[in-house]
Design a protein around this motif. Structure first.
Motif, short mmCIF file in Angstrom:
data_model
loop_
_atom_site.label_atom_id
_atom_site.label_comp_id
_atom_site.label_asym_id
_atom_site.label_seq_id
_atom_site.Cartn_x
_atom_site.Cartn_y
_atom_site.Cartn_z
N GLY A 106 82.34 44.15 -3.50
CA GLY A 106 82.36 45.12 -2.42
C GLY A 106 83.68 45.16 -1.68
N SER A 107 83.93 46.27 -0.98
CA SER A 107 85.18 46.44 -0.25
C SER A 107 85.39 45.36 0.80
N GLN A 108 84.30 44.92 1.46
CA GLN A 108 84.46 43.89 2.48
C GLN A 108 85.04 42.62 1.86
N ALA A 109 84.61 42.30 0.64
CA ALA A 109 85.17 41.15 -0.06
C ALA A 109 86.63 41.39 -0.42
N SER A 110 86.96 42.62 -0.83
CA SER A 110 88.35 42.96 -1.16
C SER A 110 89.26 42.70 0.01
N PHE A 111 88.87 43.19 1.19
CA PHE A 111 89.74 43.04 2.36
C PHE A 111 89.73 41.62 2.89
N GLY A 112 88.63 40.92 2.73
CA GLY A 112 88.62 39.51 3.11
C GLY A 112 89.65 38.72 2.34
N ILE A 113 89.82 39.03 1.06
CA ILE A 113 90.84 38.36 0.25
C ILE A 113 92.23 38.85 0.61
N LEU A 114 92.42 40.17 0.61
CA LEU A 114 93.76 40.73 0.78
C LEU A 114 94.36 40.39 2.15
N PHE A 115 93.59 40.55 3.21
CA PHE A 115 94.14 40.28 4.54
C PHE A 115 94.53 38.82 4.70
N ASN A 116 93.75 37.93 4.10
CA ASN A 116 94.09 36.51 4.20
C ASN A 116 95.21 36.10 3.25
N LEU A 117 95.49 36.92 2.24
CA LEU A 117 96.65 36.67 1.39
C LEU A 117 97.95 37.01 2.10
N PHE A 118 97.91 38.05 2.94
CA PHE A 118 99.15 38.55 3.53
C PHE A 118 99.28 38.32 5.03
N ALA A 119 98.29 37.71 5.66
CA ALA A 119 98.36 37.42 7.09
C ALA A 119 97.88 35.99 7.34
N GLY A 120 98.24 35.48 8.51
CA GLY A 120 97.88 34.12 8.86
C GLY A 120 99.08 33.19 8.78
N GLN A 121 98.81 31.92 8.53
CA GLN A 121 99.87 30.91 8.49
C GLN A 121 100.49 30.82 7.09
N THR A 171 105.63 30.07 9.57
CA THR A 171 105.59 31.35 10.26
C THR A 171 104.16 31.89 10.23
N SER A 172 103.90 32.83 11.11
CA SER A 172 102.60 33.48 11.18
C SER A 172 102.79 34.98 11.04
N LYS A 173 101.99 35.60 10.19
CA LYS A 173 102.14 37.03 9.94
C LYS A 173 100.84 37.77 10.25
N LYS A 174 100.99 39.08 10.47
CA LYS A 174 99.85 39.93 10.81
C LYS A 174 99.82 41.17 9.91
N ILE A 175 98.66 41.78 9.86
CA ILE A 175 98.49 43.07 9.19
C ILE A 175 98.76 44.17 10.21
N LEU A 176 99.68 45.06 9.90
CA LEU A 176 100.00 46.17 10.79
C LEU A 176 99.08 47.35 10.48
N LEU A 177 98.35 47.78 11.49
CA LEU A 177 97.55 49.01 11.41
C LEU A 177 98.34 50.09 12.15
N PRO A 178 98.98 51.00 11.42
CA PRO A 178 99.87 51.96 12.08
C PRO A 178 99.16 52.94 13.00
N MET A 179 97.83 53.00 12.88
CA MET A 179 97.07 53.91 13.72
C MET A 179 95.63 53.41 13.85
N THR A 180 95.17 53.29 15.08
CA THR A 180 93.76 53.03 15.32
C THR A 180 93.18 54.25 16.02
N PRO A 181 91.85 54.47 15.94
CA PRO A 181 90.80 53.57 15.47
C PRO A 181 90.81 53.38 13.95
N GLU A 182 90.26 52.24 13.54
CA GLU A 182 90.16 51.88 12.13
C GLU A 182 88.80 51.24 11.86
N TYR A 183 88.55 50.94 10.61
CA TYR A 183 87.25 50.48 10.13
C TYR A 183 86.77 49.23 10.87
#
Length: 438
Positions: free
Chosen positions: A107-122, A127-139
Motif C-alpha cells: 500500500g501507499s502508506q507503506a511506500s511513504f513510510g519507507i521513502l520518507f525515512n530513507l531521505f529524512a531523519g538522522q 546531519t538531520s534532513k527533512k522532506i520539503l512539501l512545497p505546498m500544503t495542505p497535503e495528505y
C-alpha cells in the motif's frame, strides 16, 4: 507495562488513526450515518463486475489461485506483474522503465513510510534532513510516518487564487518565491492530484519542482495515488511524468481495490533496491493478491481503458453533482470550494468560521456526519494560519443520497454556527452600550 521510546511516536493523537477509527466505529452505530470523511473509493458496479471476472479466471486457471495464496513473492514484488507493468508504462507513457525500476509495497502508506525515512531523519554524518512539501495542505497520512522523534517535514503555504469566472472556486498554487532548498532538505514531495483538495499542480509547476530537485541532487517524490497513468482521476489537462530522478508512487486502492493493499514505486534502481531490502525486513514480501488479480488487465492494457471510460467519467459526474449541492444548500454561507481538478474530495473553506474546523467536526459527528477536520492536512507548517482552522475535507465517493443528506446537514450546522456567533456579537455589543450609558 514499559515501552521503548519507539512507542512515543504512536502514543499520541493522529489524524490518520482518527480517520480509520471513524470508518470502523461508525458502521456499528445505531443512528443514521453519513460517511463523508473516509478515503474509500466508490463502489462502481462495472468495475466490481470486472474484478469478479478476473477472480473467476484465477480460480478456473489450474492452480493459479493456490499459488496466489500459498506462496511468497520475492521482496521486490510479483515479477510477472512488474514486467507487464513496465511494458504498459513504456508503451502508454513513452518512458524507459525496466523491471529494475519498480517495486511493490503493501500500500501507499507503506511506500511513504519507507521513502520518507530513507531521505529524512538522522544521517551518518550527524546531519538531520527533512522532506520539503512545497505546498500544503497535503495528505493526512504523511503526518506520522517518520520514525525518528523529530519532525521530518518542512512545508510552505500556498498562494490562494480566487477564480475570476466563478467565485465559489479557489485554487492553491505553489509559491516558488518561498521555496528554500538548503542542506536540510532530503527530498521534495508533492501529490498530484492532492488529497485533500483535489488540486492538480500544472505540468509547468511540476517541471520547475523537478528542476529544483535535480539542482539540489535530491529526489522529487510524486504521489500519484489518484493520478496518472492510473487510476486517472484527473479532470484537467495533465501529462503523466517520470524520469530517473523522480520517485513516482502509484496504488491499486483508488482503482477500487483498497483491501488488497498494493502500492507501486517507480524509481532509480538504487532506490528500488533499498525498498526491496525494507520489504524483506519488515514484511518478508509484499502481498500477491493485487498483482495477481490485475496482471492480465495490465498486460492487455485493459486497465487504462477502464480508467478512461469508466472510472474517470464516474467521478467527474459525482463531483459535478456534489458541487451543485454545495451551491444549492450553502448559497447563503461564506463558503468556497477548492477547484475540484481530481481525486474524490471537496475541500470546503468557510471564511471566518466561528470556532475551528475541529469544533465543526465534533458537532457534525453528533449529527451522524463524518468529515475530516482540515487542520490535520498541514504537516510541517508550523506558523499560525487561520485558514488551517476554516477548512474541511468531504468525500463525495459514497452513496449519492447519503452524500446529499450529509452536505445538507453540514450546511445546517455551519449556518447555526455563524448565526450563533452573530447573536453573541450582538449581545456583547448591547452589553457594552448599556455599560457605557450607565
Amino acid at each position: 507495562m514499559k515501552f521503548s521510546n519507539f512507542s512515543n511516536h504512536f502514543n499520541q493523537d493522529s489524524g490518520i488513526l482518527r480517520l480509520m477509527n471513524d470508518l470502523g466505529h461508525a458502521l456499528n452505530l445505531d443512528q443514521e450515518i453519513y460517511m463523508l470523511g473516509g478515503g474509500n473509493p466508490a463502489a462502481i458496479p462495472q468495475i466490481e463486475v470486472c474484478y469478479r471476472a478476473e477472480m473467476i479466471r484465477l480460480l478456473e486457471n489450474g492452480n493459479q489461485f493456490e499459488k496466489m495464496v500459498g506462496n511468497y513473492d520475492p521482496p521486490q514484488g510479483n515479477q510477472r506483474f512488474i514486467e507487464v507493468l513496465a511494458e504498459l508504462l513504456n508503451d502508454t507513457c513513452g518512458w524507459s522503465v525496466t523491471s529494475k525500476n519498480i517495486a511493490i509495497t503493501n500500500g501507499s502508506q507503506a511506500s511513504f513510510g519507507i521513502l520518507f525515512n530513507l531521505f529524512a531523519g538522522q544521517f551518518a554524518d550527524r546531519t538531520s534532513k527533512k522532506i520539503l512539501l512545497p505546498m500544503t495542505p497535503e495528505y493526512i497520512g504523511y503526518n506520522d510516518v517518520g520514525l525518528n522523534e523529530s519532525e521530518i517535514f518542512r512545508a510552505n503555504r500556498p498562494v490562494i487564487q480566487i477564480d475570476k469566472d466563478d467565485r465559489l472556486f479557489f485554487k492553491y498554487q505553489v509559491d516558488f518565491s518561498a521555496i528554500d532548498i538548503d542542506d536540510e532538505c532530503g527530498a521534495i514531495c508533492v501529490s498530484r492530484p492532492t488529497n485533500p483538495t483535489g488540486n492538480v499542480i500544472t505540468d509547468t509547476e511540476l517541471t520547475k519542482l523537478n528542476q529544483l530537485a535535480k539542482q539540489a541532487s535530491i529526489p522529487l517524490i510524486l504521489d500519484g495515488a489518484y493520478g496518472l497513468p492510473f487510476p486517472g482521476i484527473i479532470f484537467t489537462d495533465a501529462m503523466p511524468v517520470w524520469d530517473g530522478h523522480m520517485v513516482l508512487c502509484l496504488s491499486l486502492s483508488k482503482l477500487g481495490l483498497p483491501g488488497v493493499r498494493t502500492g507501486i514505486v517507480i524509481a532509480d534502481a538504487e532506490i528500488i533496491d533499498m525498498i526491496t531490502r525494507c520489504n524483506a525486513i519488515f514484511n518478508l514480501s509484499p502481498g500477491r493478491f493485487g498483482p495477481s488479480l490485475l496482471t492480465r488487465l495490465v498486460k492487455n492494457k485493459d486497465l487504462i481503458s477502464l480508467c478512461d471510460t469508466i472510472i474517470k467519467p464516474y467521478y467527474k459526474l459525482r463531483v459535478d453533482q456534489a458541487v451543485n449541492l454545495v451551491r444549492e444548500y450553502m448559497s447563503d454561507l461564506p463558503v468556497r470550494v477548492h477547484k475540484p481538478e481530481g481525486a474524490m474530495f471537496l475541500w470546503l473553506w468557510f471564511e471566518g468560521l466561528p470556532g475551528t474546523c475541529e469544533t465543526l467536526y465534533q458537532n457534525l459527528k453528533k449529527r451522524g456526519v463524518y468529515i475530516i477536520s482540515g487542520s490535520h492536512f498541514f504537516p510541517g507548517l508550523k506558523e499560525n494560519w487561520e485558514h488551517k482552522l476554516q477548512c474541511i475535507r468531504v468525500s463525495y465517493a459514497g452513496n449519492e443520497k447519503q452524500v446529499e443528506q450529509g452536505l445538507k446537514i453540514i450546511a445546517q450546522v455551519v449556518r447555526a454556527a455563524y448565526q450563533g456567533a452573530h447573536h453573541e456579537a450582538a449581545r456583547i455589543k448591547a452589553v457594552r452600550i448599556k455599560a457605557a450609558k450607565a
